[in-house]
Design an enzyme around this catalytic site. Structure first.
Site, mmCIF file in Angstrom:
data_model
loop_
_atom_site.group_PDB
_atom_site.id
_atom_site.type_symbol
_atom_site.label_atom_id
_atom_site.label_comp_id
_atom_site.label_asym_id
_atom_site.label_seq_id
_atom_site.Cartn_x
_atom_site.Cartn_y
_atom_site.Cartn_z
ATOM 1 N N ASP A 15 0.795 -1.158 0.123
ATOM 2 C CA ASP A 15 0.138 0.205 0.041
ATOM 3 C C ASP A 15 0.889 1.326 -0.081
ATOM 4 O O ASP A 15 1.908 1.246 0.352
ATOM 5 C CB ASP A 15 -0.828 0.228 1.303
ATOM 6 C CG ASP A 15 -1.943 0.869 1.169
ATOM 7 O OD1 ASP A 15 -2.414 1.446 -0.008
ATOM 8 O OD2 ASP A 15 -2.841 1.326 2.070
ATOM 9 N N ASN A 17 1.227 3.371 -2.917
ATOM 10 C CA ASN A 17 2.113 3.891 -4.146
ATOM 11 C C ASN A 17 1.440 5.289 -4.590
ATOM 12 O O ASN A 17 2.255 6.000 -4.920
ATOM 13 C CB ASN A 17 1.602 3.037 -5.200
ATOM 14 C CG ASN A 17 2.136 1.479 -5.115
ATOM 15 O OD1 ASN A 17 3.161 1.348 -4.445
ATOM 16 N ND2 ASN A 17 1.455 0.556 -5.937
ATOM 17 N N TRP A 20 2.764 8.094 -2.345
ATOM 18 C CA TRP A 20 4.309 8.301 -2.802
ATOM 19 C C TRP A 20 4.411 9.177 -3.789
ATOM 20 O O TRP A 20 5.210 9.994 -3.860
ATOM 21 C CB TRP A 20 4.697 6.801 -2.872
ATOM 22 C CG TRP A 20 6.392 7.036 -3.064
ATOM 23 C CD1 TRP A 20 7.267 6.826 -1.983
ATOM 24 C CD2 TRP A 20 6.899 6.950 -4.301
ATOM 25 N NE1 TRP A 20 8.644 6.703 -2.711
ATOM 26 C CE2 TRP A 20 8.264 6.735 -4.046
ATOM 27 C CE3 TRP A 20 6.413 6.957 -5.740
ATOM 28 C CZ2 TRP A 20 9.247 7.013 -5.098
ATOM 29 C CZ3 TRP A 20 7.218 6.953 -6.773
ATOM 30 C CH2 TRP A 20 8.841 7.060 -6.310
ATOM 31 N N HIS A 32 2.437 3.295 -9.068
ATOM 32 C CA HIS A 32 2.284 2.045 -9.299
ATOM 33 C C HIS A 32 3.297 1.330 -10.098
ATOM 34 O O HIS A 32 4.013 0.367 -9.831
ATOM 35 C CB HIS A 32 0.965 1.898 -10.272
ATOM 36 C CG HIS A 32 -0.258 2.092 -9.422
ATOM 37 N ND1 HIS A 32 -0.346 1.933 -8.101
ATOM 38 C CD2 HIS A 32 -1.349 2.791 -9.544
ATOM 39 C CE1 HIS A 32 -1.499 2.119 -7.541
ATOM 40 N NE2 HIS A 32 -2.196 2.673 -8.629
ATOM 41 N N ASN A 63 -10.316 -2.687 -5.708
ATOM 42 C CA ASN A 63 -9.669 -1.676 -6.581
ATOM 43 C C ASN A 63 -10.347 -1.427 -7.955
ATOM 44 O O ASN A 63 -9.987 -0.593 -8.614
ATOM 45 C CB ASN A 63 -8.087 -2.215 -6.671
ATOM 46 C CG ASN A 63 -7.473 -2.038 -5.441
ATOM 47 O OD1 ASN A 63 -6.285 -2.705 -5.353
ATOM 48 N ND2 ASN A 63 -7.707 -1.274 -4.511
ATOM 49 N N ARG A 66 -12.025 1.704 -9.119
ATOM 50 C CA ARG A 66 -11.123 2.928 -9.072
ATOM 51 C C ARG A 66 -11.359 3.576 -10.590
ATOM 52 O O ARG A 66 -11.856 2.721 -11.529
ATOM 53 C CB ARG A 66 -9.716 2.680 -8.947
ATOM 54 C CG ARG A 66 -9.325 2.309 -7.596
ATOM 55 C CD ARG A 66 -7.813 2.419 -7.333
ATOM 56 N NE ARG A 66 -7.611 2.205 -6.015
ATOM 57 C CZ ARG A 66 -6.419 2.074 -5.221
ATOM 58 N NH1 ARG A 66 -5.459 2.568 -6.145
ATOM 59 N NH2 ARG A 66 -6.263 1.851 -3.876
#
Ligand code: FPP
Length: 231
Positions: A15, A17, A20, A32, A63, A66
């Site tokens: 978790d 990405n 960051w 990613h 996910n 998304r």
């Protein structure tokens, strides 16, 4: 590294990405991409240390809700991984196993996943499980339905063979990066006695040194599996 008890099976919730990347004023997709690079580094380090099974949560069933563009970016990463990176995996002599409902993936990705699983099925020393469109509740419900369709009662042993992970030993250690303290629908049945380790580092920044720290921390724990220790 100090003398440690090495886990046989480590599972990762990769978790952080997006956060960051955002901190670096970049798109989530870049996070990613760097996440995949780090996955190679960390999974490789696990196998070098002698860990035999590594599992990663690459895409949860949730996910897929998304934004379309982000899901497409993730699909492209799978395309590269199971396509261009195929050779690299064969060189590493690692058996690849994908767990999850693959039916929703584009046809070409499904095909390359099946091809990689088939080609690497000859390797037995190291196992790399990749969870894609995976959800633990969905996995359990699917296994219950399979048992019902066979018209059989199950016990813990026979039930676990109906899970995606059938036959694979449970994770000894689950590492989640990104600072959240939850399992997020990951390996809920298999995690019954797993040791949990949470790191505040975002996944692309989780280093080999962080991995060693997590393993040393695991190694110092007293795993009793609900029993008492004999004096
Ligand atoms: C969580 O970060 C990560 C994901 C949703 C998927 C990440 C997948 C990979 C790094 C590997 C892909 C695997 C293969 C086999 C190519 P997040 O986006 O939720 O981060 P955030 O919490 O900071 O938003």
């Amino acid at each position: 590294m100090k003398q440690v008890k090495l886990p046989n099976h480590i599972a990762f919730i990769m978790d952080g990405n997006g956060r960051w990347a955002k901190k670096r004023f970049r798109q989530r997709a870049y996070g990613h991409k760097m996440g995949v690079q780090n996955m190679f580094r960390i999974v490789g380090a696990c196998f070098e240390m002698g860990v035999r099974i590594v599992t990663v949560y690459a895409l949860s069933a949730e996910n897929l809700s998304r934004p379309k563009a982000e899901v497409e970016e993730l699909f492209n990463l799978f395309r590269t991984f199971f396509g261009k990176k195929r050779e690299q995996m064969l060189e590493m002599r690692v058996k690849i196993n994908v767990m999850g409902d693959l039916s929703v993936l584009p046809e070409d990705i499904q095909q390359s996943i099946l091809q990689v699983m088939e080609e690497t099925s000859v390797f037995h020393d190291k196992l790399f499980n990749i969870c894609i469109n995976y959800g633990a509740r969905q996995e359990i419900v699917r296994a219950v339905n399979a048992a019902v369709s066979y018209g059989r009662f199950v016990d813990e042993g026979s039930f676990s063979t109906l899970l995606y992970s059938g036959g694979i030993p449970d994770p000894d250690l689950i590492i989640r990066t990104g600072g959240e303290l939850r399992l997020s629908n990951f390996l809920l049945y298999q995690a019954a006695y797993s040791e949990l380790y949470f790191s505040g580092k975002m996944w692309p920044a989780f280093s080999r040194r962080d991995l060693k720290r997590a393993i040393e921390n695991y190694s110092a724990r007293d795993r009793r599996f609900g029993r008492v220790k004999e004096e």
